[in-house]
Scaffold this motif. Structure first.
Motif, mmCIF file in Angstrom:
data_model
loop_
_atom_site.group_PDB
_atom_site.id
_atom_site.type_symbol
_atom_site.label_atom_id
_atom_site.label_comp_id
_atom_site.label_asym_id
_atom_site.label_seq_id
_atom_site.Cartn_x
_atom_site.Cartn_y
_atom_site.Cartn_z
ATOM 1 N N ASP A 1 37.873 40.077 36.568
ATOM 2 C CA ASP A 1 37.404 39.586 35.273
ATOM 3 C C ASP A 1 38.522 39.495 34.231
ATOM 4 N N PHE A 2 39.722 39.974 34.563
ATOM 5 C CA PHE A 2 40.885 39.893 33.677
ATOM 6 C C PHE A 2 40.588 40.423 32.272
ATOM 7 N N GLY A 3 39.753 41.447 32.225
ATOM 8 C CA GLY A 3 39.450 42.073 30.941
ATOM 9 C C GLY A 3 38.284 41.474 30.195
ATOM 10 N N GLY A 4 37.657 40.430 30.753
ATOM 11 C CA GLY A 4 36.505 39.838 30.088
ATOM 12 C C GLY A 4 36.887 39.015 28.866
ATOM 13 N N CYS A 5 36.009 38.983 27.888
ATOM 14 C CA CYS A 5 36.155 38.099 26.721
ATOM 15 C C CYS A 5 36.766 38.845 25.543
ATOM 16 N N ARG A 6 37.904 38.344 25.074
ATOM 17 C CA ARG A 6 38.581 38.963 23.927
ATOM 18 C C ARG A 6 37.831 38.684 22.620
ATOM 19 N N ALA B 1 40.068 43.166 19.390
ATOM 20 C CA ALA B 1 40.269 42.203 20.471
ATOM 21 C C ALA B 1 40.924 42.830 21.686
ATOM 22 N N LYS B 2 41.582 43.992 21.533
ATOM 23 C CA LYS B 2 42.248 44.652 22.647
ATOM 24 C C LYS B 2 41.345 45.651 23.374
ATOM 25 N N ALA B 3 40.144 45.835 22.877
ATOM 26 C CA ALA B 3 39.234 46.814 23.460
ATOM 27 C C ALA B 3 38.659 46.331 24.789
ATOM 28 N N THR B 4 38.193 47.268 25.597
ATOM 29 C CA THR B 4 37.442 46.907 26.787
ATOM 30 C C THR B 4 36.243 46.064 26.381
ATOM 31 N N ASP B 5 36.004 44.967 27.078
ATOM 32 C CA ASP B 5 34.860 44.114 26.765
ATOM 33 C C ASP B 5 33.597 44.986 26.698
ATOM 34 N N PRO B 6 32.873 44.975 25.562
ATOM 35 C CA PRO B 6 31.696 45.841 25.413
ATOM 36 C C PRO B 6 30.591 45.585 26.419
ATOM 37 N N ASP C 1 49.007 43.194 31.637
ATOM 38 C CA ASP C 1 49.835 44.206 30.974
ATOM 39 C C ASP C 1 49.261 44.675 29.644
ATOM 40 N N TRP C 2 48.512 43.811 28.960
ATOM 41 C CA TRP C 2 47.965 44.133 27.642
ATOM 42 C C TRP C 2 46.773 45.074 27.697
ATOM 43 N N MET C 3 46.195 45.256 28.867
ATOM 44 C CA MET C 3 44.898 45.928 28.987
ATOM 45 C C MET C 3 44.964 47.408 28.599
ATOM 46 N N PRO C 4 43.853 47.936 28.052
ATOM 47 C CA PRO C 4 43.762 49.376 27.808
ATOM 48 C C PRO C 4 43.717 50.126 29.140
ATOM 49 N N PRO C 5 44.032 51.418 29.143
ATOM 50 C CA PRO C 5 44.076 52.182 30.398
ATOM 51 C C PRO C 5 42.803 52.077 31.236
ATOM 52 N N LEU C 6 41.640 52.054 30.583
ATOM 53 C CA LEU C 6 40.384 51.964 31.320
ATOM 54 C C LEU C 6 40.342 50.720 32.190
ATOM 55 N N CYS C 7 40.787 49.594 31.645
ATOM 56 C CA CYS C 7 40.782 48.339 32.396
ATOM 57 C C CYS C 7 41.928 48.285 33.406
ATOM 58 N N GLN C 8 43.066 48.847 33.049
ATOM 59 C CA GLN C 8 44.214 48.864 33.952
ATOM 60 C C GLN C 8 43.877 49.560 35.264
ATOM 61 N N SER C 9 43.066 50.605 35.194
ATOM 62 C CA SER C 9 42.761 51.399 36.390
ATOM 63 C C SER C 9 41.514 50.923 37.126
ATOM 64 N N ASP D 1 26.131 44.131 34.038
ATOM 65 C CA ASP D 1 26.861 45.397 33.977
ATOM 66 C C ASP D 1 28.355 45.194 33.808
ATOM 67 N N PHE D 2 28.825 43.979 34.144
ATOM 68 C CA PHE D 2 30.251 43.709 34.056
ATOM 69 C C PHE D 2 30.474 42.328 33.434
ATOM 70 N N PRO D 3 31.576 42.150 32.716
ATOM 71 C CA PRO D 3 31.863 40.842 32.115
ATOM 72 C C PRO D 3 32.350 39.850 33.155
ATOM 73 N N LYS D 4 32.319 38.579 32.765
ATOM 74 C CA LYS D 4 32.916 37.558 33.624
ATOM 75 C C LYS D 4 34.316 37.233 33.121
ATOM 76 N N ALA D 5 35.082 36.569 33.943
ATOM 77 C CA ALA D 5 36.444 36.197 33.563
ATOM 78 C C ALA D 5 36.377 35.044 32.582
ATOM 79 N N CYS D 6 36.447 35.348 31.313
ATOM 80 C CA CYS D 6 36.333 34.320 30.287
ATOM 81 C C CYS D 6 37.457 33.301 30.427
#
Length: 359
Positions: free
Chosen positions: A309-314, A324-329, A294-302, A233-238
């Motif tokens: 997971d630091f945003g998962g895998c770019r 590449a800037k999207a929330t990890d699918p 800082d680079w994360m989209p609002p969904l990940c920032q909040s 359900d959630f990504p790992k910290a790539c």
């Protein structure tokens, strides 16, 4: 953004030459020619820079690093720089004389790949007849010399059911550690997704096997398990977070935050022949592109998992979401999660493998 900590580990892809043609190879689709590889002196200089930067562990990889005639010299240069050296190898091309010379040069550890537990399966996956027999012979020599051994088993639909036997093989070969790495779908593996992607039942069974075997073999064998996060359900910290703990260097000298980073077309990567490793690590635009939060989209920032997971895998975001800037699918909160679910519902393919190309 605060100044990053020094990297702990570096993966040096010495060459893309390899006798095997595994359909899940982590090398890029466009392989580096032998004539474009860094020479011995340049690699030695890179190793010294890595040690000065703070790197502790050096992973010598490829392709097949034994295809480099100067492998012994490179190991000695790394050891002279004070680095812990780990050779990641198929075993094909390693003779008893070469292993003895590597021991004398100071090689610390060997990581041997296996494609299956039988010659029929392993040789079909690797595209190399006689490869399995050669690996078993090399494993015996590794044990005789006394190198600490890790067995690296890339798992997929064709061999995941053999996981208990694969762990047993690691024990028979005297391995101290086994890395059970479920295939990651980039490059050659993406070209073979239908043939390689395991079922949900296989993945769940593998997780149960790993849990039970870790308990049974505690103190005897370390089992590292890289589960396919597309069933999660959630990504790992790539890579522990982009540009946070390690770096890769390609055979031609491009310096990357991870092995698949070249799949992101918006990034340009510095070459070690044109800049120092320290300058690249701290100041290069590609390394800073997705560092921190800082680079994360609002969904990940909040999200309360932002610092987990630091945003998962770019690279995964690039491959599936096209950005590449999207929330990890992989994330259930991602608007692109349906694309992952659709991929999981694709019927298995019995088409022939698209084998990794030759240099």
């Amino acid at each position: 953004m605060s100044r990053p900590q020094p990297p702990i580990a570096m993966l040096a892809e010495l060459t893309h030459v390899c006798p095997l043609a595994c359909p899940y190879c982590s090398n890029p689709m466009e392989l580096t020619k032998k004539s474009d590889e860094l020479d011995t002196a340049t690699w030695a200089r890179v190793f010294a820079q890595a040690a000065d930067l703070g790197v502790l562990q050096l992973h010598l990889s490829g392709g097949e690093p034994a295809a480099r005639r100067d492998l012994v010299e490179l190991v000695k240069a790394a050891r002279d720089a004070g680095l812990y050296t780990n050779l990641i190898t198929s075993g094909v091309g390693l003779t008893e004389a070469k292993l003895t010379a590597l021991d004398a040069a100071g090689l610390d550890h060997v990581q041997l790949s296996v494609q299956g537990i039988t010659a029929a399966l392993a040789d079909r996956i690797g595209g190399y007849k006689g490869g399995f027999e050669r690996k078993m012979h090399v494993a015996e020599r590794i044990a005789e010399i006394g190198f600490p051994l890790t067995l690296n088993a890339v798992m997929h639909r064709h061999n995941l059911d053999d996981l208990p036997a694969t762990i047993a093989l690691a024990q028979r070969l005297g391995a101290r550690r086994i890395e059970v790495a479920c295939v990651q779908f980039h490059g050659w593996a993406e070209a073979n997704r239908g043939q390689l992607q395991p079922t949900a039942d296989q993945v769940h069974a593998a997780k149960a096997t790993v849990e039970a075997e870790r308990e049974r073999l505690k103190g005897a064998l370390v089992i590292d398990f890289v589960a396919p996060d597309w069933f999660s359900d959630f990504p790992k910290a790539c890579m522990g977070g982009w540009g946070s703990t390690g770096l890769n260097i390609t055979p031609a000298g491009d310096v990357l935050p991870c092995h698949a980073a070249e799949s992101i077309p918006s990034l340009e990567f510095a070459n070690i022949t044109q800049a120092s490793l320290s300058d690249i690590w701290y100041d290069d635009a590609a390394f800073n592109a997705f560092r921190g939060t800082d680079w994360m989209p609002p969904l990940c920032q909040s999200c309360d998992r932002r610092d987990i997971d630091f945003g998962g895998c770019r690279c995964q975001a690039m491959a599936i979401a096209g950005d590449a800037k999207a929330t990890d699918p992989i994330c259930r909160k991602s608007p692109d999660r349906a694309k992952v679910d659709a991929l999981l519902n694709v019927a298995p393919s019995e088409a022939p493998f698209v084998y990794r190309g030759r240099v």
